[in-house]
Design a protein around this motif. Structure first.
Motif, mmCIF file in Angstrom:
data_model
loop_
_atom_site.group_PDB
_atom_site.id
_atom_site.type_symbol
_atom_site.label_atom_id
_atom_site.label_comp_id
_atom_site.label_asym_id
_atom_site.label_seq_id
_atom_site.Cartn_x
_atom_site.Cartn_y
_atom_site.Cartn_z
ATOM 1 N N VAL A 187 0.865 -1.180 0.000
ATOM 2 C CA VAL A 187 0.000 0.000 0.000
ATOM 3 C C VAL A 187 0.900 1.228 0.000
ATOM 4 O O VAL A 187 1.833 1.322 0.802
ATOM 5 C CB VAL A 187 -0.904 0.013 1.252
ATOM 6 N N ILE A 188 0.626 2.162 -0.907
ATOM 7 C CA ILE A 188 1.448 3.378 -0.993
ATOM 8 C C ILE A 188 0.609 4.594 -0.612
ATOM 9 O O ILE A 188 -0.448 4.833 -1.197
ATOM 10 C CB ILE A 188 2.009 3.553 -2.420
ATOM 11 N N LEU A 189 1.073 5.327 0.374
ATOM 12 C CA LEU A 189 0.349 6.497 0.853
ATOM 13 C C LEU A 189 1.167 7.752 0.597
ATOM 14 O O LEU A 189 2.391 7.709 0.586
ATOM 15 C CB LEU A 189 0.101 6.381 2.359
ATOM 16 N N ASN A 190 0.449 8.858 0.381
ATOM 17 C CA ASN A 190 1.109 10.157 0.363
ATOM 18 C C ASN A 190 2.070 10.351 -0.803
ATOM 19 O O ASN A 190 2.983 11.147 -0.736
ATOM 20 C CB ASN A 190 1.876 10.358 1.688
ATOM 21 N N ALA A 191 1.863 9.591 -1.867
ATOM 22 C CA ALA A 191 2.732 9.769 -3.031
ATOM 23 C C ALA A 191 2.543 11.165 -3.613
ATOM 24 O O ALA A 191 3.478 11.750 -4.157
ATOM 25 C CB ALA A 191 2.422 8.710 -4.075
#
Ligand code: ADP
Ligand code: ZN
Ligand code: ZN
Length: 737
Positions: free
Chosen positions: A561-565
């Motif tokens: 899960v990738i956040l704040n890209a």
């Protein structure tokens, strides 16, 4: 010149030899000293300098009677602990000083291990072994003397290392000294170990093609770009190339980013070449150890040198190949002192040594791609993952503008995590901190905390509860609600790892969560603990920043899960997009590396952004082509070459005035050469440690033109009185603009 000036040395003999000596001082010249015996380039010496005595390195010796117009001092001492520094290092230093327009002495001392910069001789352990001579075999060594006899017997069987000697018995040292004098034993270099290779796998078709192309190359070698998606088997290609180089009796230099030089990577190399002496060089290696590794490489004992950017200066007399892994990585560029780029120096070094160099990456930097386009580099492609069963992960973009979220996590993400937790599969939650500036945004209308006085974003200082502009110094209180739409839900963009960890454990009470950031990895054994827990199946969710992105093998990650890209897209830096793409590719590449395809969920406000679209389609080439096109339109690197003159002073006005003066002085030269001057402008981070910073950018589509003007600049500027009243530095090919 008086007699007194042409000094006599201590013995009263007349001195006529002189040498040029490089010193670690911020001055551009070398310094002349008299000497009573011929010295060669690279010899370390002790010389008086002002009130001090310093370590210097001879750069040139003059055998004729040179006449000096000023009084000249004598070399105090010559350090004979080591032979003169080798040419390959001195040549590289000379090039680096010239290319980066940095004082030669300082460049040289940057390249040396700390111990060699000190004004004293170094003590190196004697790594040679003791060997019985023919006379020793025939000698009568008093069979009744127990220690002598044991030692003689041990030597009759094999050569003894210093440790092995100590193991035989106390007092062996004195006996050996005696035998050495009698000619019964000799000191010998350890025989090069035979090459043993373990665990190589047959290369697939794409790997084989790359491997063969590189081996078939002939000098002069053009640099190779090995462009392979994550998990495509680049490292396997390096290892098999290295095997060939070692088999040919040559040394290999492998440069990797700091974050990738993990115990696991070292283990992979030692596992493949169990008997090959290797030297690992990075910033955590203690000074003494570093010196030994350096000398081992220099004297040919270390066959593989694997290290971070500084390792590019390691002497390698039998260099056979250079490999730069993750060549796009920003950590190859040094950001202070000698601002060199280790990849670029490695390319020069390989060219000079007439050996192949391989630059590997899943996301090559645009400068490298431009070199491929121009025919200077050649590209080899690995388009698929090496494991037959492994496919690239399924990347999905989650639009957070409308999605309901708690603590920044969408329901979809929480559900996907919950499912993995139930199945006891490992997930990774990654918070992008690159280009991270804690700006405040409205979750409803997208309002961002901009500065009313300039174009910069205001940065939150939570402790002071203030928003501040780092461009102009504006300051205001953090608002309680969105100034545009009145929404009270405004918050800093970019959750911290601790906050995220807390939110996750509230939302998924049964999940076993492990946070990995600077705080939790301070201790030396921290990573060992982390691996143990992960491999023992004691972890469901890893939470962390880019420390997690690459290098560490956690086995199969089911979900990433990738956040704040998005935060990086606000950046003022024109390279932010390129960097974000590389970063996200690395993270996404962690998913599904074994026989299961992985899933990647990326939360964004801009699911239609070309960067995210390309990421989801695994289409780096198209995105890179677009970026290149854009850079060419805007005239940014690699479409031009830049250098930055930075200045800092107690006030911005002083820094600006200085740079304006430089600008005026350079203008005629620059114009004639076709070099544009931009600025002075305040730096992105204007104020630092009570000084204010500004910069002047020089740029030109022609590298030679730029360097011509830089030559002029560095000739002229140091002699200006104003250049001594404030601090300035020059950054050639700057990465942060
Ligand atoms: P990269 O360096 O491109 O990320 P690696 O060399 O680490 O890729 O390879 C990824 C995985 O695929 C590793 O587990 C490696 O052992 C495996 N691998 C590499 N080449 C092959 C091959 N030819 N056959 C089978 N497995 C391979
Ligand atoms: Zn709003
Ligand atoms: Zn401002």
């Amino acid at each position: 010149m008086s007699d007194k000036d042409l000094r006599l040395n201590d013995e009263g003999a007349s001195v006529s030899l002189s040498v040029d000596v490089a010193l670690d001082v911020p001055l551009w010249s070398t310094f002349s000293y008299l000497t009573d015996r011929p010295l060669s380039r690279g010899q370390r010496v002790l010389v008086p300098f002002g009130a001090r005595r310093m370590c210097g390195v001879v750069t040139k010796s003059h055998n004729e009677n040179k006449v000096y117009a000023f009084s000249i001092k004598c070399v105090d001492d010559v350090f004979d602990d080591l032979p003169p520094l080798p040419d390959d290092v001195l040549d590289l230093v000379e090039f680096a000083a010239h290319y980066y327009h940095h004082p030669y002495g300082q460049t040289l001392f940057t390249a040396l291990p700390t111990a060699l910069r000190e004004p004293r001789a170094v003590r190196l352990p004697d790594r040679r072994v003791w060997r019985l001579t023919a006379a020793g075999r025939a000698a009568d060594v008093a069979p009744r003397h127990k220690v002598r006899h044991a030692l003689w017997q041990a030597l009759a069987e094999r050569d003894l290392t210093p440790e092995a000697v100590r193991a035989v018995a106390a007092g062996s040292g004195a006996i050996l000294k005696d035998w050495l004098a009698r000619g019964w034993v000799a000191r010998a270099d350890v025989a090069a170990p035979s090459l043993k290779v373990e665990g190589a796998v047959p290369l697939n078709a794409a790997q084989r093609e790359a491997y063969e192309a590189i081996l078939a190359g002939e000098a002069p070698h053009k640099p190779w770009l090995l462009h392979g998606v994550t998990g495509s088997g680049k490292t396997e290609v390096y290892l098999q190339l290295i095997e060939q180089v070692l088999a040919a009796g040559r040394q290999v230099l492998v440069l990797v980013p700091e974050i990738n030089l993990t115990p696991q990577l070292i283990a992979r190399f030692t596992h493949r070449f169990p008997q090959t002496p290797m030297a690992a060089l990075h910033s955590n290696v203690a000074d003494g150890e570093r010196l030994h590794a350096w000398v081992d490489a220099w004297q040919g004992r270390a066959r593989i040198v694997i290290g971070t950017r500084l390792a590019v200066f390691t002497p390698l007399p039998q260099l056979g190949m250079v490999i730069v892994d993750e060549e796009h990585d920003g950590s190859f560029k040094q950001q202070d002192g000698l601002r060199y780029h280790a990849r670029d120096l490695a390319v020069w070094r390989a060219h000079r040594a007439a050996v192949p160099i391989v630059l590997g990456s899943a996301t090559p930097c645009l400068e490298t791609l431009a070199n491929v386009d121009a025919g200077r580099y050649r590209r080899l492609v690995l388009a698929e993952r090496a494991h037959e069963a492994a496919s690239l992960p399924d990347v999905r973009l989650l639009d957070i503008r409308r999605a309901k979220r708690s603590e920044g996590l969408t329901d979809e993400v929480l559900a996907a995590l919950a499912e993995r937790v139930r199945k006891r599969e490992l997930s990774l939650v990654y918070i992008n901190r690159r280009g991270f500036a804690p700006v405040v945004a409205c979750t409803e209308c997208g309002w961002l905390s901009g500065c009313p006085r300039c174009s910069a974003k205001l940065v939150v200082h939570l402790l002071a509860r203030k928003l501040r502009c780092h461009h102009c110094g504006w300051e205001e209180a953090v608002p309680h609600a969105c100034p545009d739409c009145g929404n009270p839900d405004i918050k800093p963009l970019g959750e911290g790892t601790q906050r995220l960890e807390a939110a996750l454990s509230r939302a998924l009470p049964s999940a076993r969560i492990l946070r990995i950031d600077r705080d939790t990895t301070q201790r030396r054994e921290a990573w060992d603990d982390i691996y143990r827990q992960v491999h023992a199946g004691e972890v469901d969710i890893l939470v962390g920043t880019q420390m997690l992105a690459k290098g560490h093998d956690f086995g199969a990650l089911s979900l990433v899960v990738i956040l704040n890209a998005d935060a990086a897209l606000y950046s003022a830096d024109f390279r932010a997009g390129e960097r974000l793409f590389a970063q996200l590719t690395q993270v996404a590449g962690r998913a599904g590396r074994a026989d299961r395809p992985g899933e990647v969920l990326l939360q964004t406000q801009w699911p239609d952004h070309p960067l995210f679209r390309a990421l989801a389609a695994h289409d780096f080439d198209r995105y890179a082509a677009e970026l290149l096109q854009e850079r060419r339109l805007l005239g940014f690197p690699p479409a031009c070459f830049q250098a930055q003159l930075r200045a800092d002073a107690p006030s911005l006005a002083e820094a600006n005035a200085f740079l304006l003066g430089v600008r005026d002085a350079l203008a005629p030269q620059a114009e004639a050469a076709g070099v544009a001057l931009a600025g002075p402008a305040p730096a992105l981070m204007v104020k630092l440690a009570n000084r204010e910073r500004a910069q002047l950018v020089l740029e030109s589509p022609r590298r030679a033109a730029l360097h011509h003007v830089l030559d002029y600049l560095t000739d002229w500027l140091p002699s200006q009185p104003v250049a001594r009243t404030l601090r300035w530095s020059l950054d050639v090919d700057p990465q942060d603009t």
